[in-house]
Structure formats: structure tokens, C-alpha cells
Design a protein around this motif. Structure first.
Motif, PDB file in Angstrom:
ATOM      1  N   ALA A  77       6.137  -0.614  13.209  1.00 40.03           N
ATOM      2  CA  ALA A  77       6.290  -0.311  11.771  1.00 40.03           C
ATOM      3  C   ALA A  77       5.881   1.123  11.440  1.00 40.03           C
ATOM      4  CB  ALA A  77       5.502  -1.302  10.918  1.00 40.03           C
ATOM      5  N   PHE A  78       5.966   2.005  12.428  1.00 41.93           N
ATOM      6  CA  PHE A  78       5.588   3.412  12.258  1.00 41.93           C
ATOM      7  C   PHE A  78       6.384   4.081  11.144  1.00 41.93           C
ATOM      8  CE2 PHE A  78       6.046   7.917  13.368  1.00 41.93           C
ATOM      9  CZ  PHE A  78       4.743   8.294  13.647  1.00 41.93           C
ATOM     10  N   GLN A  79       7.633   3.659  10.955  1.00 40.23           N
ATOM     11  CA  GLN A  79       8.513   4.322   9.992  1.00 40.23           C
ATOM     12  C   GLN A  79       8.200   3.964   8.544  1.00 40.23           C
ATOM     13  OE1 GLN A  79       9.239   1.910  12.064  1.00 40.23           O
ATOM     14  NE2 GLN A  79      10.833   0.532  11.312  1.00 40.23           N
ATOM     15  N   PHE A  80       7.347   2.966   8.335  1.00 37.68           N
ATOM     16  CA  PHE A  80       6.994   2.561   6.972  1.00 37.68           C
ATOM     17  C   PHE A  80       5.685   3.235   6.549  1.00 37.68           C
ATOM     18  CE2 PHE A  80       9.384  -1.098   8.702  1.00 37.68           C
ATOM     19  CZ  PHE A  80      10.455  -1.063   7.821  1.00 37.68           C
ATOM     20  N   PRO A  81       5.607   3.726   5.327  1.00 36.69           N
ATOM     21  CA  PRO A  81       4.391   4.430   4.885  1.00 36.69           C
ATOM     22  C   PRO A  81       3.119   3.608   5.047  1.00 36.69           C
ATOM     23  CG  PRO A  81       6.167   4.807   3.324  1.00 36.69           C
ATOM     24  CD  PRO A  81       6.673   3.780   4.299  1.00 36.69           C
ATOM     25  N   ASP A  82       3.205   2.292   4.852  1.00 37.16           N
ATOM     26  CA  ASP A  82       2.010   1.444   4.942  1.00 37.16           C
ATOM     27  C   ASP A  82       1.950   0.653   6.243  1.00 37.16           C
ATOM     28  OD1 ASP A  82       4.078  -0.298   4.535  1.00 37.16           O
ATOM     29  OD2 ASP A  82       3.142  -1.383   2.873  1.00 37.16           O
ATOM     30  N   PHE A  83       2.775   1.009   7.219  1.00 39.95           N
ATOM     31  CA  PHE A  83       2.841   0.277   8.487  1.00 39.95           C
ATOM     32  C   PHE A  83       3.114  -1.213   8.254  1.00 39.95           C
ATOM     33  CE2 PHE A  83       0.842   3.957  10.507  1.00 39.95           C
ATOM     34  CZ  PHE A  83       1.398   3.937  11.774  1.00 39.95           C
ATOM     35  N   SER A  84       3.735  -1.527   7.138  1.00 36.33           N
ATOM     36  CA  SER A  84       4.029  -2.922   6.758  1.00 36.33           C
ATOM     37  C   SER A  84       2.770  -3.778   6.668  1.00 36.33           C
ATOM     38  CB  SER A  84       5.018  -3.559   7.755  1.00 36.33           C
ATOM     39  OG  SER A  84       6.292  -2.971   7.636  1.00 36.33           O
ATOM     40  N   LEU A  85       1.648  -3.156   6.350  1.00 31.87           N
ATOM     41  CA  LEU A  85       0.393  -3.909   6.224  1.00 31.87           C
ATOM     42  C   LEU A  85       0.224  -4.491   4.826  1.00 31.87           C
ATOM     43  CD1 LEU A  85      -1.991  -1.522   8.202  1.00 31.87           C
ATOM     44  CD2 LEU A  85      -0.777  -3.549   9.018  1.00 31.87           C
ATOM     45  N   HIS A  86       0.836  -3.871   3.831  1.00 31.17           N
ATOM     46  CA  HIS A  86       0.869  -4.371   2.451  1.00 31.17           C
ATOM     47  C   HIS A  86      -0.507  -4.469   1.789  1.00 31.17           C
ATOM     48  CE1 HIS A  86       5.000  -5.148   3.379  1.00 31.17           C
ATOM     49  NE2 HIS A  86       4.700  -6.079   4.257  1.00 31.17           N
ATOM     50  N   ASN A  87      -1.509  -3.843   2.386  1.00 32.40           N
ATOM     51  CA  ASN A  87      -2.823  -3.853   1.734  1.00 32.40           C
ATOM     52  C   ASN A  87      -3.325  -2.435   1.474  1.00 32.40           C
ATOM     53  OD1 ASN A  87      -3.288  -3.132   4.369  1.00 32.40           O
ATOM     54  ND2 ASN A  87      -5.176  -4.321   4.586  1.00 32.40           N
ATOM     55  N   MET A  88      -2.404  -1.477   1.595  1.00 32.87           N
ATOM     56  CA  MET A  88      -2.773  -0.087   1.355  1.00 32.87           C
ATOM     57  C   MET A  88      -2.412   0.323  -0.067  1.00 32.87           C
ATOM     58  SD  MET A  88      -1.788   1.957   4.837  1.00 32.87           S
ATOM     59  CE  MET A  88      -2.498   1.513   6.425  1.00 32.87           C
TER      60      MET A  88
ATOM     61  N   SER B 142     -11.118   2.969   3.409  1.00 37.90           N
ATOM     62  CA  SER B 142     -10.026   3.947   3.355  1.00 37.90           C
ATOM     63  C   SER B 142      -8.747   3.361   3.944  1.00 37.90           C
ATOM     64  CB  SER B 142     -10.420   5.206   4.133  1.00 37.90           C
ATOM     65  OG  SER B 142     -10.588   4.898   5.513  1.00 37.90           O
ATOM     66  N   GLU B 143      -7.639   4.063   3.718  1.00 38.33           N
ATOM     67  CA  GLU B 143      -6.356   3.604   4.267  1.00 38.33           C
ATOM     68  C   GLU B 143      -6.393   3.636   5.796  1.00 38.33           C
ATOM     69  OE1 GLU B 143      -4.615   2.397   1.882  1.00 38.33           O
ATOM     70  OE2 GLU B 143      -6.075   3.304   0.533  1.00 38.33           O
ATOM     71  N   PHE B 144      -7.034   4.643   6.346  1.00 40.13           N
ATOM     72  CA  PHE B 144      -7.158   4.718   7.805  1.00 40.13           C
ATOM     73  C   PHE B 144      -7.983   3.547   8.335  1.00 40.13           C
ATOM     74  CE2 PHE B 144      -9.691   6.386  11.483  1.00 40.13           C
ATOM     75  CZ  PHE B 144      -8.661   6.332  12.414  1.00 40.13           C
ATOM     76  N   ALA B 145      -9.028   3.175   7.631  1.00 43.24           N
ATOM     77  CA  ALA B 145      -9.853   2.041   8.050  1.00 43.24           C
ATOM     78  C   ALA B 145      -9.043   0.746   8.020  1.00 43.24           C
ATOM     79  CB  ALA B 145     -11.083   1.926   7.148  1.00 43.24           C
ATOM     80  N   LYS B 146      -8.209   0.586   7.005  1.00 47.05           N
ATOM     81  CA  LYS B 146      -7.350  -0.603   6.934  1.00 47.05           C
ATOM     82  C   LYS B 146      -6.374  -0.630   8.109  1.00 47.05           C
ATOM     83  CE  LYS B 146      -7.565  -0.694   1.861  1.00 47.05           C
ATOM     84  NZ  LYS B 146      -6.793  -0.495   0.607  1.00 47.05           N
ATOM     85  N   PHE B 147      -5.851   0.535   8.445  1.00 47.12           N
ATOM     86  CA  PHE B 147      -4.939   0.650   9.583  1.00 47.12           C
ATOM     87  C   PHE B 147      -5.656   0.269  10.879  1.00 47.12           C
ATOM     88  CE2 PHE B 147      -3.624   3.578  13.038  1.00 47.12           C
ATOM     89  CZ  PHE B 147      -2.355   3.077  13.284  1.00 47.12           C
ATOM     90  N   CYS B 148      -6.852   0.814  11.088  1.00 45.46           N
ATOM     91  CA  CYS B 148      -7.620   0.514  12.307  1.00 45.46           C
ATOM     92  C   CYS B 148      -7.941  -0.972  12.402  1.00 45.46           C
ATOM     93  CB  CYS B 148      -8.921   1.316  12.317  1.00 45.46           C
ATOM     94  SG  CYS B 148      -8.705   3.064  12.672  1.00 45.46           S
TER      95      CYS B 148
END
Length: 378
Positions: free
Chosen positions: A197-208, A242-248
Motif C-alpha cells: 500500500a506504498f502508493q496510498f498516502p495513509d498506507f491504507s491504515l485508515h487511522n492517520m 505521530s503518523e510515523f508511530a502509527k505506521f511503525c
């Protein structure tokens, strides 16, 4: 016959053929004279006017005329075919030249550069939007992935895991030319999960919490500058929401299976810490955070380009192409593609995805299968 002569005249006009035009002109005049003589003969009753003879003569003339028209049409189509073949040859030569230039450009971009530009942390704002610097950040991401995979394999061996079985569970039925090439399948697994999901701004996580499209590029650039010179572990401790923390958090829970973590560390304490909104200490997670940092930076950078950078990978069995792919194993067991048939080398799996920046292709890294390869370890 006059119709066939007229067709010949048209054919001689494109391309222009003065001799053909004169010949066609004489033929038309000759046919018109014959028609005039035929008319006079009919009026003067100088030939057999029986219905059978007239019909047969007319049919013969009609068939001759049709044959002549078909012959002219055939010549015209052959001429057009030769023109198309010439155009095709020129286009193929042009494509090959463009492919060579593209390969040279990518190799040049991948070469180590001297000076401060070799350090991604030294990038200035005006430096960011070049292919060279995207490739440089990608190189740091790939390096961090390999460092993490190296640590993961060490932990697997310490936990007495069956490396061969683990590799086969990711990519079954692959023959490796060397036993240590199995590391590439683990790199493939980690890359696939991290770049999903690299191409999506939120990595398709939907919690950012991302801004709307108008402000997104500026937002992502701010995130890039915020993290690029920072130790990711310190940043996570300081900014756990942070958004990075959510990603990690999302990537760790998906990448490191509970069974894997339990085998490595004897319990699921790290997973529980991540689920609680905090982040664990230790070398293993530190390497993960470093890897996540560079993937996140590459993500922010790619979506800041105009147009955005696109990502691609190739599926198993695809024919190897030097334009879009790079062999992750540079060794003699894989002959040069030019020395093989077109389908002699095929892809076993993608190790690192490729990218397209404007019209420039950054090759994906692949592990290859050789159809004649019948030795090696599974």
C-alpha cells in the motif's frame, strides 16, 4: 480494362512514378480507342451480334479487367507493407537506443557519488526532487531492510528454526544456486510487507490524520524533514501518537508474527508493548524502526513529486527484462540475457520493488530462475 488502367494510374501517383503515369495514360487512351472502335463496329454491324457471343466476350473482358485490378491492388499493398516494415525497423532501432540510454542513466544514478550529496541527511529542500536523490533514499531503505533481515535470520538460527522450511513457506518450489541465497526470499517477504500500500498516502491504515489533497504534498514534505535527521527510536518515544508511530505500529504487528516473536524472545512482551501504544527497547526493534524510517521517508518523498512516483514489481515466471529489472545475484551461474533465448531467464520473485519517476525507470531487484538450472540447494 479501362477500369484497371485507371487503377494503375492511381497507383502510379502515390508514390509519384512519372513512367508509370505515362504508361497508364497510354493504356487509358488505348482502351478508349478500343471502346470507340467497338461502338463503331456495333453501329456498322461489322461483328457477330449473337447474344451468346456478346455475353461471352463481355465476361472475358470483365474477368481480364478484374485480374488486372487485383494485380494492381496486390502491388499497391506490397508497397504499403514494405513502407510499414521500414517504419517498424526504424522504431525498433529507436526503442533499443532509448533502452540503452535508460539503462546507462539508471546505472549512473546507482553509482556511489562523492561529496555531501552521498549522505541523505544532508539533502537541502531544492535537492529533493531529482531522480538521483530518490534513488539515494531508496538505497538507504534497501540497506536498512537487509540489516533487519540479517538480524532476523540470526534470531531464527538461534531459535533453531528450519530456515529451508521458512523460505519455502514464503516462496515454494524455488531452487537456489547457493544456500545463502535464501536470504533474498526473506528480503522479499520484508520488502513486500513494508512496501504494501506504498502508493496510498495513509498506507491504507485508515487511522492517520492526513490533510486534504491540496495540502497533502506540503504535509508529507514536513514529515520528511521532521524525521530524516532524527533517530527513529527517540522520535517514537517522544511522539508515540505521530503518523510515523502509527505506521511503525501497524507494520511491526503485521511483519513480526506472534509465533516468530515468541520463538525469538521467549514471550510476546514486545508485541504487548506495541499494542499498548508504546515501543520496546532492544536491538531487534531498533533495526525495525530504522528500516521503517527509511521506508516512511521514501513514501513521503515519492508522494511529493509531481506526478507522484509509481511503484511496481513483477510476478513469478515473468521474462527477465534489463529495462525494468536488475538481477540481485551478479554471478556467472546466470548468463548474460543477450546470450540466451528470449525466455531463457525468468523471475522467481521480486526482492525489492521498482519505481517510475516521470519517464525514468528505477529497476526492481529480482531473483532469477534459469530453465536449465538443475543443481543447487532447495
Amino acid at each position: 480494362m479501362a477500369g484497371s488502367a485507371y487503377a494503375q494510374l492511381q497507383f502510379s501517383q502515390s508514390p509519384y512514378d512519372s513512367d508509370g503515369i505515362q504508361k497508364s495514360d497510354r493504356l487509358i487512351v488505348s482502351e478508349l480507342k478500343k471502346l470507340s472502335e467497338l461502338k463503331q463496329g456495333y453501329l456498322n454491324k461489322e461483328f457477330d451480334t449473337s447474344p451468346e457471343s456478346s455475353i461471352m466476350g463481355a465476361e472475358i473482358q470483365e474477368q481480364r479487367s478484374l485480374l488486372r485490378i487485383y494485380e494492381i491492388t496486390r502491388k499497391k499493398m506490397e508497397h504499403q507493407l514494405n513502407l510499414r516494415l521500414s517504419e517498424l525497423t526504424l522504431l525498433r532501432e529507436k526503442l533499443e537506443e532509448l533502452n540503452k540510454q535508460n539503462r546507462l542513466l539508471v546505472k549512473r544514478l546507482n553509482q556511489t557519488q562523492s561529496g555531501p550529496l552521498n549522505n541523505p541527511k544532508s539533502l537541502q529542500p531544492f535537492d529533493l526532487f531529482t531522480t538521483q536523490h530518490f534513488v539515494m533514499v531508496l538505497g538507504s531503505a534497501v540497506k536498512s531492510i537487509r540489516n533487519f533481515v540479517r538480524s532476523m535470520i540470526v534470531e531464527m538460527k538461534s531459535a533453531d528454526w528450519d530456515i529451508e522450511a521458512a523460505a519455502s513457506s514464503i516462496e515454494p518450489d524455488v531452487l537456489y544456486s547457493k544456500a545463502d541465497h535464501k536470504c533474498f526470499v526473506f528480503e522479499s517477504y520484508v520488502s513486500r510487507e513494508m512496501f504494501d500500500a506504498f502508493q496510498f498516502p495513509d498506507f491504507s491504515l485508515h487511522n492517520m490524520s492526513l490533510p486534504d489533497k491540496r495540502l497533502l504534498k506540503e504535509f508529507l514534505l514536513d514529515k520528511f524533514h521532521e524525521l530524516r535527521s532524527t533517530d527513529p527510536n527517540n522520535f517514537l518515544q517522544r511522539e508515540p501518537k505521530s503518523e510515523f508511530a502509527k505506521f511503525c505500529r501497524a507494520k511491526y504487528l503485521r511483519l513480526v508474527h506472534p509465533r516468530m516473536e515468541s520463538a525469538f524472545f521467549g514471550d510476546l512482551s514486545q508485541r504487548k508493548t506495541v499494542n499498548s501504544g508504546k515501543f520496546p527497547d532492544g536491538e531487534f526493534f531498533a533495526l525495525f524502526a530504522e528500516m521503517a524510517k527509511w521506508v516512511w521517508l521514501l513514501h513521503c518523498l515519492s508522494l511529493s513529486y509531481e506526478p507522484c512516483v509509481s511503484i511496481f514489481q513483477v510476478i513469478r515466471g515473468s521474462r527477465f527484462s534489463e529495462v525494468y529489472m536488475e538481477n540481485v545475484v551478479e554471478e556467472r551461474s546466470f548468463p548474460a540475457p543477450d546470450s540466451l533465448e528470449n525466455d531463457a531467464l525468468s523471475v522467481a520473485f521480486t526482492v525489492v520493488p521498482g519505481f517510475k519517476i516521470w519517464e525514468i525507470i528505477v529497476q526492481c531487484q529480482v531473483y532469477l530462475l534459469h530453465p536449465n538450472f538443475n543443481q543447487g540447494s532447495k
